[in-house]
Each structure stands twice: as C-alpha cells, then as structure tokens.
Write a protein that holds these residues in place. Structure first.
Motif, short mmCIF file in Angstrom:
data_model
loop_
_atom_site.label_atom_id
_atom_site.label_comp_id
_atom_site.label_asym_id
_atom_site.label_seq_id
_atom_site.Cartn_x
_atom_site.Cartn_y
_atom_site.Cartn_z
N PRO A 19 4.25 -12.44 0.08
CA PRO A 19 3.47 -11.26 0.46
C PRO A 19 3.61 -10.08 -0.51
O PRO A 19 2.63 -9.40 -0.82
CB PRO A 19 4.03 -10.90 1.85
N ILE A 20 4.83 -9.85 -1.00
CA ILE A 20 5.05 -8.72 -1.91
C ILE A 20 4.29 -8.95 -3.23
O ILE A 20 3.68 -8.03 -3.78
CB ILE A 20 6.55 -8.53 -2.19
N GLY A 21 4.32 -10.19 -3.72
CA GLY A 21 3.63 -10.50 -4.97
C GLY A 21 2.12 -10.42 -4.85
O GLY A 21 1.41 -10.33 -5.86
N LEU A 22 1.60 -10.45 -3.61
CA LEU A 22 0.15 -10.37 -3.40
C LEU A 22 -0.38 -8.95 -3.48
O LEU A 22 -1.59 -8.74 -3.58
CB LEU A 22 -0.22 -10.97 -2.04
N ALA A 23 0.52 -7.97 -3.44
CA ALA A 23 0.09 -6.57 -3.47
C ALA A 23 -0.77 -6.24 -4.69
O ALA A 23 -1.88 -5.69 -4.54
CB ALA A 23 1.31 -5.64 -3.39
N PRO A 24 -0.32 -6.56 -5.91
CA PRO A 24 -1.18 -6.26 -7.07
C PRO A 24 -2.46 -7.07 -7.08
O PRO A 24 -3.49 -6.61 -7.60
CB PRO A 24 -0.29 -6.60 -8.28
N MET A 25 -2.44 -8.29 -6.51
CA MET A 25 -3.66 -9.09 -6.43
C MET A 25 -4.67 -8.41 -5.51
O MET A 25 -5.87 -8.36 -5.81
CB MET A 25 -3.34 -10.48 -5.87
N PHE A 26 -4.17 -7.88 -4.39
CA PHE A 26 -5.05 -7.18 -3.45
C PHE A 26 -5.66 -5.95 -4.11
O PHE A 26 -6.86 -5.67 -3.94
CB PHE A 26 -4.25 -6.78 -2.21
N LEU A 27 -4.85 -5.21 -4.85
CA LEU A 27 -5.35 -4.03 -5.55
C LEU A 27 -6.41 -4.42 -6.58
O LEU A 27 -7.39 -3.70 -6.78
CB LEU A 27 -4.20 -3.29 -6.23
N GLY A 28 -6.20 -5.57 -7.23
CA GLY A 28 -7.12 -6.00 -8.26
C GLY A 28 -8.50 -6.33 -7.72
O GLY A 28 -9.52 -5.94 -8.31
N VAL A 29 -8.56 -7.04 -6.59
CA VAL A 29 -9.86 -7.47 -6.06
C VAL A 29 -10.52 -6.39 -5.20
O VAL A 29 -11.68 -6.54 -4.81
CB VAL A 29 -9.73 -8.77 -5.24
N THR A 30 -9.78 -5.32 -4.87
CA THR A 30 -10.38 -4.24 -4.07
C THR A 30 -10.45 -2.94 -4.88
O THR A 30 -10.54 -1.86 -4.29
CB THR A 30 -9.56 -4.00 -2.79
N ALA A 31 -10.42 -3.06 -6.19
CA ALA A 31 -10.47 -1.87 -7.05
C ALA A 31 -11.75 -1.08 -6.79
O ALA A 31 -12.84 -1.65 -6.68
CB ALA A 31 -10.40 -2.29 -8.51
N GLY A 32 -11.60 0.24 -6.66
CA GLY A 32 -12.75 1.11 -6.45
C GLY A 32 -13.16 1.27 -5.00
O GLY A 32 -14.08 2.04 -4.70
N MET A 33 -12.49 0.57 -4.06
CA MET A 33 -12.84 0.68 -2.65
C MET A 33 -12.03 1.78 -1.98
O MET A 33 -10.94 2.14 -2.44
CB MET A 33 -12.60 -0.66 -1.94
N THR A 34 -12.52 2.28 -0.88
CA THR A 34 -11.83 3.31 -0.12
C THR A 34 -10.71 2.69 0.72
O THR A 34 -10.65 1.47 0.89
CB THR A 34 -12.80 4.05 0.80
N THR A 35 -9.85 3.54 1.27
CA THR A 35 -8.76 3.07 2.12
C THR A 35 -9.30 2.33 3.34
O THR A 35 -8.76 1.30 3.75
CB THR A 35 -7.88 4.25 2.57
N GLY A 36 -10.37 2.83 3.93
CA GLY A 36 -10.96 2.18 5.09
C GLY A 36 -11.52 0.81 4.76
O GLY A 36 -11.36 -0.14 5.54
N GLU A 37 -12.19 0.70 3.62
CA GLU A 37 -12.74 -0.59 3.21
C GLU A 37 -11.62 -1.60 2.95
O GLU A 37 -11.73 -2.77 3.32
CB GLU A 37 -13.59 -0.41 1.96
N ARG A 38 -10.54 -1.14 2.30
CA ARG A 38 -9.41 -2.02 2.04
C ARG A 38 -8.76 -2.50 3.34
O ARG A 38 -8.35 -3.65 3.44
CB ARG A 38 -8.37 -1.30 1.17
N ARG A 39 -8.69 -1.62 4.32
CA ARG A 39 -8.09 -1.99 5.59
C ARG A 39 -8.93 -3.07 6.29
O ARG A 39 -8.40 -4.02 6.84
CB ARG A 39 -7.96 -0.76 6.50
N LYS A 40 -10.26 -2.92 6.27
CA LYS A 40 -11.13 -3.93 6.88
C LYS A 40 -10.97 -5.29 6.18
O LYS A 40 -10.92 -6.33 6.84
CB LYS A 40 -12.59 -3.47 6.80
#
Length: 213
Positions: A19-40
């Motif tokens: 899970p910890i290693g997935l953090a940068p992956m999540f940031l990479g595929v959700t770049a430019g999105m708002t906090t609400g969009e990332r949460r959804k």
C-alpha cells in the motif's frame, strides 16, 4: 485463533500489495485532479479491488479444481511468482516498471480524454492492487486456512489491507513528502526480503505436498 496463520497472511498481503509503495502510483495517475476527485477514485478502486480479491479468495480453489490444477502445484507456481516480485522489489525493478506504466497511462489518457472513472479500474484496482501476485497470494492463503476461524480471519485481513490502500490513497501526497525518497527505497528493499522468505516458504510447502501427494 490461528495467530501465526493470520500474521503470515497479513505480512504476505501487505508486502505483495505494498500500500505504501502505491502512493506515488496513485499520484501519477491522478495528476491534476482535485482532492474530491482523488477521493472518489480511491473509493471506487478500493471497492473494485475488494470484489476481485474476494471472488478469488472464496472461489479460487474451486477454479483450480475445475481446471484440474492441484493446490500444491499452484503453491509452487504462486510462490515462484511472489519470489519474482520480491526480486523486483529488492533490486528496484518493480517500482521503475510501475512508475513507467503509470506515467504512460496518464499520458495516454490526457491525449485521448478518457474519463477519470477508468483510472479507478485500471491501473489502480487492476493490476496495482488486485494483480496476479495478490490474487495468487489470496488463493494460496485460502488453501492453507487451518479452519473456519482462520478463513474468516483471512477475509478480515484482506479487507484491512485494502482499507489501508484507501487511507494511503487519500493521504498519498502527504505520505510521499513525509517518507522521502530514501526512506521509501529502504522500506521497499526490506519488504522485498520479507516477501522473498515467505515465497520460499510457499514453494517449500508446495513441493512437500506435491511429493507426498
């Protein structure tokens, strides 16, 4: 309560899913999105991953029987797969491969205008969370459950790991800043060594069961 089994299950799934290693992956595929969009997206990805892993946890052994594959044979092959994943983690190949895949996908989506919903399915839910290694791990662990209590415990552990993925996704930017590149690198290597040991144990148990059978 089969404590040893549950500790082994938690360690195996935590290291495999990482899970910890997935953090940068999540940031990479959700770049430019708002906090609400990332949460959804984090919610959708977590739900989809839970469904996939629960299907294989509950029905994985039946699928093996249908295909004529013995549990020991799957233990050996699954253990070898986990060992390969561990080698990738130890030598840094896995993070590089995932980073390139995430960046390529994000670039393709920005060019084609794919809706953000697709990101929660691929690559977050599949294969970053519920990938071949984690699917193999839940089938292996389900086949080794000592009793119904251990089986229920495995379900709880799986839900706990996916829940940790959701928490980390929602705090990915803060976690990345907190850990730093050096700490993430050291942690990945240590988890890779642990996964390698667990993988060898899987292979050894499978070989013994295969010979005995």
């Amino acid at each position: 309560m089969p404590v040893d089994y549950l500790i082994n299950a938690f360690a195996t799934l935590f290291v495999t899913i990482d899970p910890i290693g997935l953090a940068p992956m999540f940031l990479g595929v959700t770049a430019g999105m708002t906090t609400g969009e990332r949460r959804k997206i984090a919610i959708r990805a977590s739900i989809i991953a839970v469904i996939i892993l629960m299907v294989f946890l509950v029905g994985g052994n039946h699928l093996l029987e249908l295909l004529g594959i013995s549990v020991p044979a799957f233990q050996i092959s699954g253990g070898l797969l986990l060992l390969f994943i561990a080698a990738e983690m130890i030598f840094g190949w896995r993070q590089q491969r995932k980073s390139k895949a995430a960046e390529a996908l994000a670039h393709d989506e920005s060019d084609s205008g794919v809706h953000e919903h697709d990101v929660s399915v691929f690559p977050l839910a599949i294969p970053l969370i519920a990938g071949p290694a984690s699917i193999s791990a839940v089938i292996l662990l389900a086949s080794q459950a000592p009793d119904s209590v251990g089986y229920a415990g495995l379900i709880a552990v799986t839900l706990l790991i996916i829940g940790s993925c959701f928490v980390i996704f929602t705090a990915a930017d803060r976690i990345e800043k907190l850990l730093g590149a050096t700490v993430q690198l050291v942690l990945t290597r240590l988890l890779g060594v642990l996964l390698a040991a667990l993988a060898v144990q899987f292979v050894g148990d499978g070989v013994r069961a295969f010979i005995a059978g």
